[in-house]
Design a protein around this motif. Sequence first.
Motif, PDB file in Angstrom:
ATOM      1  N   LEU A  26      -2.824   3.510  -4.318  1.00  0.00           N
ATOM      2  CA  LEU A  26      -3.419   2.891  -3.126  1.00  0.00           C
ATOM      3  C   LEU A  26      -3.187   3.760  -1.891  1.00  0.00           C
ATOM      4  O   LEU A  26      -4.095   3.941  -1.072  1.00  0.00           O
ATOM      5  CB  LEU A  26      -2.810   1.508  -2.877  1.00  0.00           C
ATOM      6  N   ALA A  27      -1.978   4.288  -1.744  1.00  0.00           N
ATOM      7  CA  ALA A  27      -1.680   5.148  -0.588  1.00  0.00           C
ATOM      8  C   ALA A  27      -2.587   6.374  -0.578  1.00  0.00           C
ATOM      9  O   ALA A  27      -3.099   6.780   0.473  1.00  0.00           O
ATOM     10  CB  ALA A  27      -0.209   5.562  -0.604  1.00  0.00           C
ATOM     11  N   ALA A  28      -2.817   6.950  -1.755  1.00  0.00           N
ATOM     12  CA  ALA A  28      -3.706   8.112  -1.848  1.00  0.00           C
ATOM     13  C   ALA A  28      -5.151   7.718  -1.537  1.00  0.00           C
ATOM     14  O   ALA A  28      -5.866   8.446  -0.827  1.00  0.00           O
ATOM     15  CB  ALA A  28      -3.609   8.727  -3.245  1.00  0.00           C
ATOM     16  N   GLU A  29      -5.560   6.563  -2.034  1.00  0.00           N
ATOM     17  CA  GLU A  29      -6.942   6.092  -1.770  1.00  0.00           C
ATOM     18  C   GLU A  29      -7.172   5.934  -0.266  1.00  0.00           C
ATOM     19  O   GLU A  29      -8.192   6.393   0.278  1.00  0.00           O
ATOM     20  CB  GLU A  29      -7.155   4.743  -2.475  1.00  0.00           C
ATOM     21  N   VAL A  30      -6.217   5.316   0.429  1.00  0.00           N
ATOM     22  CA  VAL A  30      -6.355   5.102   1.870  1.00  0.00           C
ATOM     23  C   VAL A  30      -6.298   6.442   2.620  1.00  0.00           C
ATOM     24  O   VAL A  30      -7.029   6.657   3.586  1.00  0.00           O
ATOM     25  CB  VAL A  30      -5.264   4.123   2.364  1.00  0.00           C
ATOM     26  N   THR A  31      -5.455   7.353   2.163  1.00  0.00           N
ATOM     27  CA  THR A  31      -5.365   8.700   2.763  1.00  0.00           C
ATOM     28  C   THR A  31      -6.727   9.379   2.768  1.00  0.00           C
ATOM     29  O   THR A  31      -7.089  10.067   3.737  1.00  0.00           O
ATOM     30  CB  THR A  31      -4.357   9.555   1.963  1.00  0.00           C
ATOM     31  N   LEU A  32      -7.485   9.183   1.685  1.00  0.00           N
ATOM     32  CA  LEU A  32      -8.772   9.876   1.544  1.00  0.00           C
ATOM     33  C   LEU A  32      -9.937   9.182   2.238  1.00  0.00           C
ATOM     34  O   LEU A  32     -10.988   9.804   2.425  1.00  0.00           O
ATOM     35  CB  LEU A  32      -9.106  10.083   0.060  1.00  0.00           C
ATOM     36  N   GLN A  33      -9.769   7.923   2.619  1.00  0.00           N
ATOM     37  CA  GLN A  33     -10.907   7.194   3.219  1.00  0.00           C
ATOM     38  C   GLN A  33     -11.528   7.918   4.415  1.00  0.00           C
ATOM     39  O   GLN A  33     -12.749   8.095   4.459  1.00  0.00           O
ATOM     40  CB  GLN A  33     -10.473   5.764   3.593  1.00  0.00           C
TER      41      GLN A  33
ATOM     42  N   VAL B  24       0.850  -1.203   0.000  1.00  0.00           N
ATOM     43  CA  VAL B  24       0.000   0.000   0.000  1.00  0.00           C
ATOM     44  C   VAL B  24       0.882   1.247   0.000  1.00  0.00           C
ATOM     45  O   VAL B  24       0.668   2.184  -0.778  1.00  0.00           O
ATOM     46  CB  VAL B  24      -0.966   0.010   1.209  1.00  0.00           C
ATOM     47  N   CYS B  25       1.910   1.252   0.866  1.00  0.00           N
ATOM     48  CA  CYS B  25       2.804   2.417   0.949  1.00  0.00           C
ATOM     49  C   CYS B  25       3.498   2.694  -0.385  1.00  0.00           C
ATOM     50  O   CYS B  25       3.719   3.847  -0.751  1.00  0.00           O
ATOM     51  CB  CYS B  25       3.868   2.192   2.019  1.00  0.00           C
ATOM     52  N   LYS B  26       3.863   1.624  -1.099  1.00  0.00           N
ATOM     53  CA  LYS B  26       4.700   1.778  -2.300  1.00  0.00           C
ATOM     54  C   LYS B  26       3.898   1.873  -3.589  1.00  0.00           C
ATOM     55  O   LYS B  26       4.483   1.970  -4.669  1.00  0.00           O
ATOM     56  CB  LYS B  26       5.688   0.604  -2.375  1.00  0.00           C
ATOM     57  N   THR B  27       2.568   1.841  -3.471  1.00  0.00           N
ATOM     58  CA  THR B  27       1.705   2.006  -4.645  1.00  0.00           C
ATOM     59  C   THR B  27       0.978   3.338  -4.487  1.00  0.00           C
ATOM     60  O   THR B  27       0.020   3.446  -3.720  1.00  0.00           O
ATOM     61  CB  THR B  27       0.693   0.844  -4.752  1.00  0.00           C
ATOM     62  N   PRO B  28       1.453   4.395  -5.167  1.00  0.00           N
ATOM     63  CA  PRO B  28       0.915   5.737  -4.896  1.00  0.00           C
ATOM     64  C   PRO B  28      -0.602   5.833  -4.982  1.00  0.00           C
ATOM     65  O   PRO B  28      -1.228   6.511  -4.156  1.00  0.00           O
ATOM     66  CB  PRO B  28       1.603   6.601  -5.956  1.00  0.00           C
TER      67      PRO B  28
ATOM     68  N   ALA C  55       6.303  10.749  -2.485  1.00  0.00           N
ATOM     69  CA  ALA C  55       6.030  12.041  -3.133  1.00  0.00           C
ATOM     70  C   ALA C  55       4.921  11.885  -4.173  1.00  0.00           C
ATOM     71  O   ALA C  55       4.024  12.740  -4.282  1.00  0.00           O
ATOM     72  CB  ALA C  55       7.302  12.583  -3.783  1.00  0.00           C
ATOM     73  N   GLU C  56       4.961  10.788  -4.910  1.00  0.00           N
ATOM     74  CA  GLU C  56       3.931  10.549  -5.934  1.00  0.00           C
ATOM     75  C   GLU C  56       2.563  10.330  -5.289  1.00  0.00           C
ATOM     76  O   GLU C  56       1.542  10.813  -5.792  1.00  0.00           O
ATOM     77  CB  GLU C  56       4.340   9.345  -6.796  1.00  0.00           C
ATOM     78  N   ALA C  57       2.538   9.629  -4.157  1.00  0.00           N
ATOM     79  CA  ALA C  57       1.272   9.448  -3.425  1.00  0.00           C
ATOM     80  C   ALA C  57       0.716  10.798  -2.977  1.00  0.00           C
ATOM     81  O   ALA C  57      -0.511  11.025  -3.015  1.00  0.00           O
ATOM     82  CB  ALA C  57       1.490   8.533  -2.217  1.00  0.00           C
ATOM     83  N   ILE C  58       1.603  11.703  -2.563  1.00  0.00           N
ATOM     84  CA  ILE C  58       1.171  13.048  -2.152  1.00  0.00           C
ATOM     85  C   ILE C  58       0.550  13.785  -3.340  1.00  0.00           C
ATOM     86  O   ILE C  58      -0.508  14.423  -3.200  1.00  0.00           O
ATOM     87  CB  ILE C  58       2.354  13.821  -1.530  1.00  0.00           C
ATOM     88  N   ARG C  59       1.178  13.688  -4.499  1.00  0.00           N
ATOM     89  CA  ARG C  59       0.602  14.340  -5.696  1.00  0.00           C
ATOM     90  C   ARG C  59      -0.787  13.778  -6.001  1.00  0.00           C
ATOM     91  O   ARG C  59      -1.733  14.521  -6.289  1.00  0.00           O
ATOM     92  CB  ARG C  59       1.530  14.151  -6.901  1.00  0.00           C
ATOM     93  N   HIS C  60      -0.915  12.450  -5.955  1.00  0.00           N
ATOM     94  CA  HIS C  60      -2.225  11.808  -6.192  1.00  0.00           C
ATOM     95  C   HIS C  60      -3.255  12.297  -5.174  1.00  0.00           C
ATOM     96  O   HIS C  60      -4.392  12.628  -5.530  1.00  0.00           O
ATOM     97  CB  HIS C  60      -2.096  10.285  -6.081  1.00  0.00           C
TER      98      HIS C  60
ATOM     99  N   ALA D 228       6.290  18.104  -3.239  1.00  0.00           N
ATOM    100  CA  ALA D 228       5.269  17.327  -3.967  1.00  0.00           C
ATOM    101  C   ALA D 228       3.856  17.802  -3.636  1.00  0.00           C
ATOM    102  O   ALA D 228       2.904  17.438  -4.324  1.00  0.00           O
ATOM    103  CB  ALA D 228       5.403  15.839  -3.629  1.00  0.00           C
ATOM    104  N   GLY D 229       3.719  18.625  -2.553  1.00  0.00           N
ATOM    105  CA  GLY D 229       2.397  19.172  -2.246  1.00  0.00           C
ATOM    106  C   GLY D 229       1.953  19.072  -0.802  1.00  0.00           C
ATOM    107  O   GLY D 229       0.848  19.514  -0.472  1.00  0.00           O
ATOM    108  N   ALA D 230       2.756  18.493   0.098  1.00  0.00           N
ATOM    109  CA  ALA D 230       2.373  18.471   1.515  1.00  0.00           C
ATOM    110  C   ALA D 230       2.317  19.905   2.041  1.00  0.00           C
ATOM    111  O   ALA D 230       3.250  20.677   1.855  1.00  0.00           O
ATOM    112  CB  ALA D 230       3.368  17.650   2.323  1.00  0.00           C
ATOM    113  N   GLN D 231       1.210  20.253   2.703  1.00  0.00           N
ATOM    114  CA  GLN D 231       0.989  21.635   3.147  1.00  0.00           C
ATOM    115  C   GLN D 231       1.397  21.870   4.605  1.00  0.00           C
ATOM    116  O   GLN D 231       1.363  22.994   5.096  1.00  0.00           O
ATOM    117  CB  GLN D 231      -0.477  22.010   2.927  1.00  0.00           C
ATOM    118  N   ALA D 232       1.767  20.787   5.290  1.00  0.00           N
ATOM    119  CA  ALA D 232       2.344  20.825   6.634  1.00  0.00           C
ATOM    120  C   ALA D 232       3.077  19.499   6.784  1.00  0.00           C
ATOM    121  O   ALA D 232       2.816  18.561   6.037  1.00  0.00           O
ATOM    122  CB  ALA D 232       1.264  20.965   7.702  1.00  0.00           C
TER     123      ALA D 232
END
Length: 341
Positions: A50-57, A44-48, A119-124, A193-197
Amino acid sequence: MNDRFLKACRRQPVDCTPVWFMRQAGRYMSEYQKVRAKYSILDVCKTPELAAEVTLQPIERFPLDAAIIFADILLPLEAMGIQLEFAEGEGPVIRNPVRDRADVERLRMVDGDELEYVAEAIRHARRALNGRVPLIGFAGAPFTLASYAVEGGGSRNYVLTKQLMYREPEAWHRLMDKLARVVTGYLRRQIRAGAQAVQLFDSWVGCLSPGDYAEYVLPHVQLIFDGLKREGVPMIHFGTGTASLLRLMREAGSDVIGVDWRVHLDEAWAMVGYDVAVQGNLDPVALFAPLHEIERRVEDILRRADGRPGHIFNLGHGILPNTPIESVEATIEMVHKLSQR
């Protein structure tokens, strides 16, 4: 955009106290369990995507005021040459622990390419959030990373870690310097990559005395915050069991100090000074209590914050597995309602 979290980080007035939870994307959510039934945590961590999907859940499910990227604090160690596994029911296991100067020297200095998937997960995640709430990036702090690397996993007494610190201080400072420089580059890449904090997790640093913290840890954390100041995003510094270390943690240079539940919020804020924001500090186990008891504790924390600009409501550590989902939702709503300005 809902920017009350970023405003609170900068101690600006907000309409109500912002709230997010450490480990808000995780095992207590059925949506997360479905993903993990198919993929390992490292997958999950290494598939941007999937990481983005879980971040948004949790953002899809609750009225939270910030998202935090889904990753693991130990990812930089793996990039540096540590063999990392997540054993079922055991947590992280390290097959080649760091025990002496030669082991320290073998660790690679990485500039972030090896961690580009974060970084790619952050962009997603930023694209998917579409400005709804800010996105937080994070990393493990040097002491916590070092303790995992030396102990070979979690520990109760940190005997091996402290042995290295006391017996081979030069090797210890070399290890901490390497980790601090890698973490600085890693967080800088997340910000760009887009992290705001960003939040620095020093989960295990509470095992140290103030004297040991000042001598063996503080200079390396200062290096990280000094290195990131120019990026212009709020920086959060969090540890557990740190009531005796809060003044020293303040010296490290973050904008926000995270506080666990073992110290009253008002006492912690007085210790670190009102020129810094604070985050915390409900006991994660309180979410298993009846709603009236949760409300009593939320009210107490908000009363201690006293309406002062710069309070971000959070737990004193991450959400635990099996936490009732309705308690999470109710707590967020209580914080917003009880703190309305």
